[in-house]
Motif scaffolding. Structure first.
Motif, PDB file in Angstrom:
ATOM      1  N   THR A 184      -4.548  45.149  16.974  1.00  0.00           N
ATOM      2  CA  THR A 184      -3.333  45.688  17.576  1.00  0.00           C
ATOM      3  C   THR A 184      -3.209  47.161  17.212  1.00  0.00           C
ATOM      4  O   THR A 184      -3.520  47.555  16.078  1.00  0.00           O
ATOM      5  CB  THR A 184      -2.084  44.914  17.115  1.00  0.00           C
ATOM      6  OG1 THR A 184      -0.942  45.365  17.852  1.00  0.00           O
ATOM      7  CG2 THR A 184      -1.813  45.116  15.634  1.00  0.00           C
ATOM      8  N   THR A 202      -5.860  51.114  14.453  1.00  0.00           N
ATOM      9  CA  THR A 202      -5.958  49.710  14.861  1.00  0.00           C
ATOM     10  C   THR A 202      -5.890  48.826  13.632  1.00  0.00           C
ATOM     11  O   THR A 202      -6.629  49.041  12.663  1.00  0.00           O
ATOM     12  CB  THR A 202      -7.284  49.452  15.609  1.00  0.00           C
ATOM     13  OG1 THR A 202      -7.353  50.306  16.751  1.00  0.00           O
ATOM     14  CG2 THR A 202      -7.361  48.004  16.065  1.00  0.00           C
ATOM     15  N   MET A 262      -7.432  42.140  21.926  1.00  0.00           N
ATOM     16  CA  MET A 262      -6.385  43.071  21.510  1.00  0.00           C
ATOM     17  C   MET A 262      -5.023  42.597  22.010  1.00  0.00           C
ATOM     18  O   MET A 262      -4.919  41.897  23.029  1.00  0.00           O
ATOM     19  CB  MET A 262      -6.707  44.466  22.085  1.00  0.00           C
ATOM     20  CG  MET A 262      -5.703  45.554  21.774  1.00  0.00           C
ATOM     21  SD  MET A 262      -5.801  46.122  20.068  1.00  0.00           S
ATOM     22  CE  MET A 262      -7.001  47.444  20.209  1.00  0.00           C
ATOM     23  N   SER A 296      -0.848  44.271  22.374  1.00  0.00           N
ATOM     24  CA  SER A 296       0.088  45.367  22.125  1.00  0.00           C
ATOM     25  C   SER A 296       1.394  45.101  22.860  1.00  0.00           C
ATOM     26  O   SER A 296       1.424  44.422  23.890  1.00  0.00           O
ATOM     27  CB  SER A 296      -0.508  46.720  22.568  1.00  0.00           C
ATOM     28  OG  SER A 296      -0.783  46.704  23.960  1.00  0.00           O
ATOM     29  N   SER A 303      -7.538  42.292  26.553  1.00  0.00           N
ATOM     30  CA  SER A 303      -6.479  43.109  25.951  1.00  0.00           C
ATOM     31  C   SER A 303      -5.183  42.784  26.671  1.00  0.00           C
ATOM     32  O   SER A 303      -5.056  43.047  27.873  1.00  0.00           O
ATOM     33  CB  SER A 303      -6.791  44.606  26.078  1.00  0.00           C
ATOM     34  OG  SER A 303      -7.946  44.951  25.359  1.00  0.00           O
ATOM     35  N   ASP A 353      -1.343  43.581  27.134  1.00  0.00           N
ATOM     36  CA  ASP A 353      -0.345  44.628  26.906  1.00  0.00           C
ATOM     37  C   ASP A 353       0.973  44.156  27.509  1.00  0.00           C
ATOM     38  O   ASP A 353       1.059  43.898  28.708  1.00  0.00           O
ATOM     39  CB  ASP A 353      -0.801  45.934  27.566  1.00  0.00           C
ATOM     40  CG  ASP A 353       0.194  47.060  27.339  1.00  0.00           C
ATOM     41  OD1 ASP A 353       0.854  47.063  26.289  1.00  0.00           O
ATOM     42  OD2 ASP A 353       0.321  47.936  28.222  1.00  0.00           O
TER      43      ASP A 353
END
Length: 814
Positions: free
Chosen positions: A484, A504, A561, A563, A595, A597
């Motif tokens: 993250t 990160t 990932m 976020s 990822s 988001d």
């Protein structure tokens, strides 16, 4: 059933960033002890500070106390739905139609100081801390009893609050302190204790360095420079920003704006070259910024062309040594519509920097277009100063102390997250990608935010916990590491700079199948707070020290990932009438396998999934988002459920998987079983291979049919027929199929006995089934302990069966 009236739909509004249904608050208030009538309104007696106010009328013979009412209401509603003030009236004012006249409700005598127990800050520490919170959270008043997170705080704002506390009080508090003591009075007391204990600032001051010597790269910059040396011309680290400009545009003022922007921020005129084998930053003198002009005003498909140009700009590589690393393109669609394309390399910028850039462009253009000078103060330090400061501070004991935490935290973690992919993994990691997105309803966001507050967690922690649960369910693993990004701007001097500060963090969670979601969330909260306290270690240094197993097909330490965007790009309306509206620019790269988001966009909870197209299909990525949406709904409804019991399939998919895909009924001839259908196939293709096995003789359909028929005749002679059970204890060879098919042809039924089972279990199966005969082989004699049970050695007796009839015995059971 029970029908609960919550009020009219038009009594929905947003208060302090939360969607509130006044009818729901009124229903909760009306259910409190002693309340006969209740009305709730949103008042804005202080401009910009909208608050809920409740008005109540007592039942006959009851006296209402606002403090007791508020306490009871907290047990019925989330904190953000509890009115800031409660006013007791003898009767509610009515209009001519007999309905409550909301406009006639009296102004509370002390909106802030009513039932929620507002007490003004008293000590200098409390007052200064309240001022910090007010600035960061946009609250008009902050009292001793206010909670940072209930006022709208989140992880990013908490980091900024800690940096301001460091600057104001000259003490070093961990980020955890704000989570543990989120109420202003308690945090102020903690600050006073730290001051008296001499917990002074341990970090050295961040000051400008001389430009006469070589300027080092930050740790993060050095990694990107090294990656660029390995693969020059890559576009994975391009950061595009597209801004739509609506209104009359002064192009001269815009040129001047970017000239001043580049003068202010050295990072936008920095390039990188090797000096004696090591990379250094080279800051060029300020000069006019080349602005590429594209006029599409006369073209019918101007919008489409502009979109295509934006996508082309995303794919244009940068040369880190020659530069420039910041490009500006202005597309004219009409006299009053333009699109501004800004592209910068990640080595000199990051996500936060995009917000700084857009805000400064708005401020500078607003001034220059009206003949005013720049309203922005000079920057105290530049990115090169930060890079030198980081190199000087983060070493020796300081670095070792931070690294020790990460070695404990990540020691023994799995090499990789093994997600099921649509295609085999390439031997060398690729970065081709795409993305898909979904918007989840406001009601879901509100429920998840409320759960976060209940657990003393941030929305980021709750959503990350849910994402890790989904990854665990997909992979079948219970040890999940996810990367993250963290802003890396934990000093106030860095908040207004354009540069590559982002770091990160690797957040590792153990997702036990019997754990409830609340338990997983509490673990994620602790993991995140520990990571925040040790966020100074650059990811690059972490990889270098931990030395994970080298695998060219995957990224190190994590492959997925997550976020949560807490700082969306601003929308600016300038005094000149020009409106600046950020536009999404799609890319075709993916730095990681997946990822996710997420962001709170006002209309709901947005989720955008970037995926590696060499691993996943678009349909798979979309299905992951759908599963995540269903999982979040389940978490909101049942946070105390075991994570393995939480739903992931929507109703339509559940129907398809459980019902439609299992609807395998096939109409077969009424008088044909397995034995008859196999015999029919053997007649059609007698020479085709039916069964093969390593080290064994292969059997054709004809041979298998013949051997099964001969065995069936023998079994018939031993009394095998309808309702007779025959045990089968054989190794997995073609002989096993001869046995099973032969028993069926004889009219009996078989009981499989796995030779690997414990002897006691096999003996129990023999006893419970009451079988009449056991088929086995010489190498397994003695495996099944069943005294008195007749045994037939299939391999040893093969020659004796050779003279039996090759046709199937007459069928005796249907």
């Amino acid at each position: 059933g029970k029908l609960e009236f919550l009020g009219r739909v038009d009594f929905q509004l947003k208060v302090r960033g939360y969607r509130v249904e006044l009818g729901e608050v009124e229903a909760g208030l009306g259910a409190c002890e002693g309340v006969r009538e209740a009305v709730v309104v949103a008042r804005e007696d202080v401009p910009g500070d909208k608050r809920l106010v409740g008005y109540v009328v007592a039942k006959a013979g009851h006296t209402l106390d606002s403090t007791a009412l508020r306490s009871e209401l907290k047990g019925r509603l989330p904190e953000y739905m509890v009115p800031s003030a409660l006013v007791v009236l003898e009767a509610l004012p009515l209009n001519a139609n007999g309905k409550v006249d909301r406009k006639a409700l009296p102004e509370p005598e002390q909106l802030e100081g009513d039932a929620r127990g507002f007490t003004a800050p008293r000590t200098p520490t409390e007052q200064q801390l309240a001022s910090i919170w007010s600035e960061l959270l946009g609250a008009k008043q902050v009292g001793l009893g206010d909670s940072f997170f209930e006022l709208g705080g989140h992880s990013l704002l908490a980091t900024q609050a800690i940096s301001r506390i460091r600057q104001t009080f000259q003490v070093e508090l961990p980020l955890r302190a704000l989570f543990e003591d989120a109420v202003l009075e308690r945090l102020a007391a903690r600050i006073d204790l730290a001051v008296h204990a001499g917990s002074g600032v341990r970090m050295p001051p961040l000051v400008p360095v001389a430009r006469t010597n070589a300027l080092p790269l930050s740790f993060a910059q050095q990694r990107l420079w090294f990656l660029d040396q390995l693969e020059p011309g890559g576009t994975s680290y391009n950061i595009p920003t597209a801004v739509r400009l609506s209104g009359e545009l002064d192009v001269g003022a815009l040129r001047r704006t970017f000239g001043e922007l580049v003068r202010r921020h050295e990072s936008l005129r920095t390039t990188f070259r090797a000096l004696s084998g090591s990379p250094v930053q080279v800051v060029a003198p300020a000069s006019e910024v080349p602005l590429t002009w594209v006029d599409l005003s006369g073209e019918a498909d101007g919008e489409a062309r502009a979109q295509a140009l934006a996508e082309e700009e995303v794919r244009r590589p940068f040369d880190l040594e020659r530069g420039p690393l910041f490009r500006v393109t202005l597309i004219r669609l009409s006299d009053v519509e333009h699109v501004l394309l800004l592209s910068v390399h990640h080595i000199v910028s990051d996500g936060w920097s995009r917000g700084v850039l857009v805000r400064e462009v708005a401020s500078l253009y607003g001034a220059y277009s009206t003949g005013q000078p720049s309203p922005l103060p000079e920057l105290a330090v530049q990115y090169a100063d930060y890079a030198a400061w980081q190199r000087d501070w983060l070493r020796g004991e300081v670095l070792e102390a931070q690294l020790a935490y990460w070695k404990r935290q990540l020691g023994g973690a799995p090499h990789a997250l093994e997600l099921p992919t649509d295609r085999p993994r390439p031997a060398v990691q690729t970065f081709r990608g795409s993305s898909c997105s979904v918007t989840m309803p406001l009601s879901l966001r509100d429920a998840l935010w409320a759960l976060s507050r209940e657990e003393g967690a941030t929305p980021f922690m709750t959503l990350l916990a849910a994402w890790q649960v989904l990854l665990s369910r997909y992979s079948g693993q219970d040890d999940i590491s996810v990367g993250t990004p963290i802003a890396g701007r934990n000093r106030t001097e860095l908040e207004g700079l354009i540069g590559f500060f982002i770091n990160t963090l690797v957040l590792r969670t153990h997702v036990a199948g019997d754990a409830t979601f609340r338990q997983v969330l509490r673990q994620v909260r602790e993991v995140a707070l520990g990571a925040y306290a040790h966020q100074e270690v650059p990811f690059e240094k972490l990889v270098e020290e931990l030395k994970p197993e080298r695998d060219m097909s995957r990224s190190s330490l994590f492959q997925v990932m997550f976020s949560l965007q807490n700082a969306p790009l601003p929308v600016a309306q300038l005094p000149t009438g020009l409106r600046l509206q950020p536009v999404d620019a799609e890319g075709d790269t993916a730095k990681f396998e997946l990822s996710l988001d997420m962001g709170d966009r006002g209309q709901g909870l947005s989720a955008s999934l970037e995926y590696n197209t060499d691993l996943f299909d678009a349909a798979t990525a979309q299905r992951i988002l759908k599963h995540f949406s269903v999982l979040l709904e389940g978490i909101a409804a049942r946070p105390d459920a075991r994570v393995l019991d939480l739903p992931m399939l929507g109703e339509a998919e559940r129907q398809r998987v459980l019902v439609e895909w299992n609807d395998t009924d096939v109409a077969l001839p009424a008088e044909q079983g397995i034995a008859e259908r196999f015999a029919a196939q053997a007649r059609l293709t007698p020479d085709a291979l039916a069964v093969v096995a390593p080290g064994e003789e292969a059997l054709t359909y004809g041979a298998l049919e013949t051997q099964a028929n001969q065995l069936a005749h023998h079994l018939r002679s031993q009394g095998v027929g309808p309702e007779v059970l025959v045990g089968v204890c054989l190794e997995r060879t073609p002989r096993l199929l001869v046995a099973l098919l032969g028993i069926l042809k004889a009219g009996g039924a078989y009981v499989p006995l796995d030779p690997s089972y414990p002897a006691d279990r096999l003996a129990l199966m023999v006893s419970e089934s009451r079988m009449s005969l056991l088929l086995t082989q010489q190498s397994l004699e003695g495996t099944v302990e069943a005294p008195g049970l007749p045994r037939y050695l299939l391999d040893a007796e093969a020659p004796a069966r050779a003279g039996l009839p090759k046709d199937a015995p007459v069928r005796t059971a249907s």
